[in-house]
Design a protein around this motif. Structure first.
Motif, PDB file in Angstrom:
ATOM      1  N   ASN A  97      -3.588  14.787   2.719  1.00 23.46           N
ATOM      2  CA  ASN A  97      -3.329  15.527   1.492  1.00 23.46           C
ATOM      3  C   ASN A  97      -2.823  14.636   0.360  1.00 23.46           C
ATOM      4  OD1 ASN A  97      -4.084  18.219   2.236  1.00 23.46           O
ATOM      5  ND2 ASN A  97      -2.321  18.220   3.595  1.00 23.46           N
ATOM      6  N   SER A  98      -2.642  13.345   0.647  1.00 22.70           N
ATOM      7  CA  SER A  98      -2.209  12.420  -0.398  1.00 22.70           C
ATOM      8  C   SER A  98      -3.409  12.012  -1.244  1.00 22.70           C
ATOM      9  CB  SER A  98      -1.568  11.177   0.227  1.00 22.70           C
ATOM     10  OG  SER A  98      -2.561  10.353   0.805  1.00 22.70           O
ATOM     11  N   GLU A  99      -3.137  11.346  -2.331  1.00 23.48           N
ATOM     12  CA  GLU A  99      -4.210  10.897  -3.219  1.00 23.48           C
ATOM     13  C   GLU A  99      -4.874   9.616  -2.718  1.00 23.48           C
ATOM     14  OE1 GLU A  99      -2.937  10.752  -7.262  1.00 23.48           O
ATOM     15  OE2 GLU A  99      -2.220  12.805  -7.228  1.00 23.48           O
ATOM     16  N   ASP A 100      -4.408   9.066  -1.598  1.00 21.33           N
ATOM     17  CA  ASP A 100      -4.978   7.843  -1.045  1.00 21.33           C
ATOM     18  C   ASP A 100      -6.341   8.070  -0.406  1.00 21.33           C
ATOM     19  OD1 ASP A 100      -2.739   6.452  -1.799  1.00 21.33           O
ATOM     20  OD2 ASP A 100      -1.768   6.646   0.147  1.00 21.33           O
ATOM     21  N   HIS A 145     -10.009  10.439   0.049  1.00 20.50           N
ATOM     22  CA  HIS A 145     -10.926  11.490  -0.378  1.00 20.50           C
ATOM     23  C   HIS A 145     -11.292  12.225   0.894  1.00 20.50           C
ATOM     24  CE1 HIS A 145     -14.085  13.790  -2.132  1.00 20.50           C
ATOM     25  NE2 HIS A 145     -14.908  13.362  -1.187  1.00 20.50           N
ATOM     26  N   TRP A 187      -9.192   2.286   3.259  1.00 26.79           N
ATOM     27  CA  TRP A 187      -7.752   2.529   3.176  1.00 26.79           C
ATOM     28  C   TRP A 187      -7.004   1.631   4.157  1.00 26.79           C
ATOM     29  CZ3 TRP A 187      -4.615   4.288   7.147  1.00 26.79           C
ATOM     30  CH2 TRP A 187      -3.278   4.530   6.784  1.00 26.79           C
ATOM     31  N   SER A 219      -8.799   0.399  -0.869  1.00 27.52           N
ATOM     32  CA  SER A 219      -8.717   1.568  -1.744  1.00 27.52           C
ATOM     33  C   SER A 219      -7.666   1.352  -2.821  1.00 27.52           C
ATOM     34  CB  SER A 219      -8.419   2.835  -0.946  1.00 27.52           C
ATOM     35  OG  SER A 219      -7.172   2.735  -0.295  1.00 27.52           O
ATOM     36  N   GLU A 220      -6.595   0.605  -2.518  1.00 31.79           N
ATOM     37  CA  GLU A 220      -5.562   0.297  -3.505  1.00 31.79           C
ATOM     38  C   GLU A 220      -6.111  -0.600  -4.599  1.00 31.79           C
ATOM     39  OE1 GLU A 220      -2.326  -1.418  -1.387  1.00 31.79           O
ATOM     40  OE2 GLU A 220      -1.933   0.402  -0.244  1.00 31.79           O
ATOM     41  N   GLU A 250      -7.886   1.478  -7.158  1.00 33.58           N
ATOM     42  CA  GLU A 250      -6.963   2.243  -7.992  1.00 33.58           C
ATOM     43  C   GLU A 250      -6.321   1.367  -9.049  1.00 33.58           C
ATOM     44  OE1 GLU A 250      -5.154   5.417  -9.582  1.00 33.58           O
ATOM     45  OE2 GLU A 250      -6.625   5.471  -7.978  1.00 33.58           O
TER      46      GLU A 250
END
Length: 70
Positions: free
Chosen positions: A33-36, A38, A56, A61-62, A65
């Protein structure tokens, strides 16, 4: 395909992630449920593609962002 990818199905359920990371169910759902991530929702069920999970896990993924924020 890397060794990690060989261990995982193409689409991961919360149970797959829980087993792979060795974490509790609550932590898995907090992560999903985090934004990390999809995560795709089908009804009340959540799924994550193996590619998203691997990105991730490897920290890629970082990088995306950070680039988006610039």
């Amino acid at each position: 395909m890397t060794r990690t990818e060989e261990l995982l199905p193409p689409v991961l359920s919360p149970a797959d992630i829980q087993k792979f990371l060795g974490i509790g169910q609550r932590q898995v759902y907090e992560l999903l449920n985090s934004e990390d991530f999809h995560a795709a929702r089908v009804g009340r069920r959540l799924f994550v593609s193996r590619a998203v999970f691997i990105e991730w896990l490897e920290g890629r993924s970082e990088d995306k962002e950070v680039k988006r924020r610039r």
